[in-house]
Design an enzyme around this catalytic site. Sequence first.
Site, short mmCIF file in Angstrom:
data_model
loop_
_atom_site.label_atom_id
_atom_site.label_comp_id
_atom_site.label_asym_id
_atom_site.label_seq_id
_atom_site.Cartn_x
_atom_site.Cartn_y
_atom_site.Cartn_z
N ASP A 82 -6.87 3.74 -10.94
CA ASP A 82 -8.18 4.37 -10.77
C ASP A 82 -7.98 5.85 -11.08
OD1 ASP A 82 -10.62 5.34 -10.10
OD2 ASP A 82 -10.58 4.71 -8.03
N TRP A 107 -0.07 4.99 -4.50
CA TRP A 107 -0.37 3.60 -4.17
C TRP A 107 0.39 2.72 -5.13
CZ3 TRP A 107 -3.57 6.61 -7.05
CH2 TRP A 107 -4.16 6.07 -8.19
N ASP A 126 -0.86 10.26 -8.80
CA ASP A 126 -1.77 11.25 -9.35
C ASP A 126 -0.96 12.48 -9.72
OD1 ASP A 126 -3.93 9.61 -8.95
OD2 ASP A 126 -4.61 10.61 -7.12
N ASN A 155 -8.17 2.53 -3.71
CA ASN A 155 -7.54 3.44 -4.68
C ASN A 155 -8.41 4.63 -5.05
OD1 ASN A 155 -9.44 2.22 -6.32
ND2 ASN A 155 -7.98 1.29 -7.72
N ASP A 156 -9.56 4.82 -4.41
CA ASP A 156 -10.45 5.93 -4.75
C ASP A 156 -10.15 7.21 -3.98
OD1 ASP A 156 -11.85 4.36 -6.54
OD2 ASP A 156 -13.30 3.70 -5.06
N THR A 171 -3.42 10.34 -13.89
CA THR A 171 -2.59 9.39 -13.14
C THR A 171 -1.57 8.73 -14.06
OG1 THR A 171 -4.45 8.93 -11.66
CG2 THR A 171 -2.65 7.34 -11.65
#
Length: 180
Positions: A82, A107, A126, A155-156, A171
């Site tokens: 994401d 994650w 990220d 994942n936000d 990412t």
Amino acid sequence: MTGFFDTMLARLDRLTETGTRRVAQTSGRRSFLAKAGTLILGGALAPMLPFDKSHATGSGGGSIAAGSDPLQCDYWRYCSLDGTLCTQCGGSLSMCPPGSEASTVSWVGTCRNPDDTKDYLISYNDCCGKTFCGNATFCNFNEGEKPGYRMALHNDINWCMANTSVGYHCTVAVLVGLAE
């Protein structure tokens, strides 16, 4: 009818006062402040914990992303990604672009490589410290994702908030190893 509401409010007021007095008699201000501080500090530190999202994509994860071009969202490693692709922002699959740094937390997803049909653990980091990479493709795969209050399956989140420089750039999808 107003008499009924007045009676109910009076009862609620008495119950609240009785409960408050009972708490005040059994605990002091320092105890309350210690508990409140623990709650606040715990809430601030929770986003910095690592999360395992390997079970979020379900069995045989990666059914959405099965492509072979790392410059496209359908690349197999991006099955739980994401964010914007660092491969389009001057970075690579596993390295952040110059001037940015990987988030200290990430994650993890489980993606299936279509070439060997094996499942791999992918760490999504990220890259932080630069402004948003607006010229890159934004990819968003939410298969198996849960609401935001289930952070391990969500994942936000701006994972850069654990770094000193919290600005999100892009990412990366780092191959960790075979999923077992």
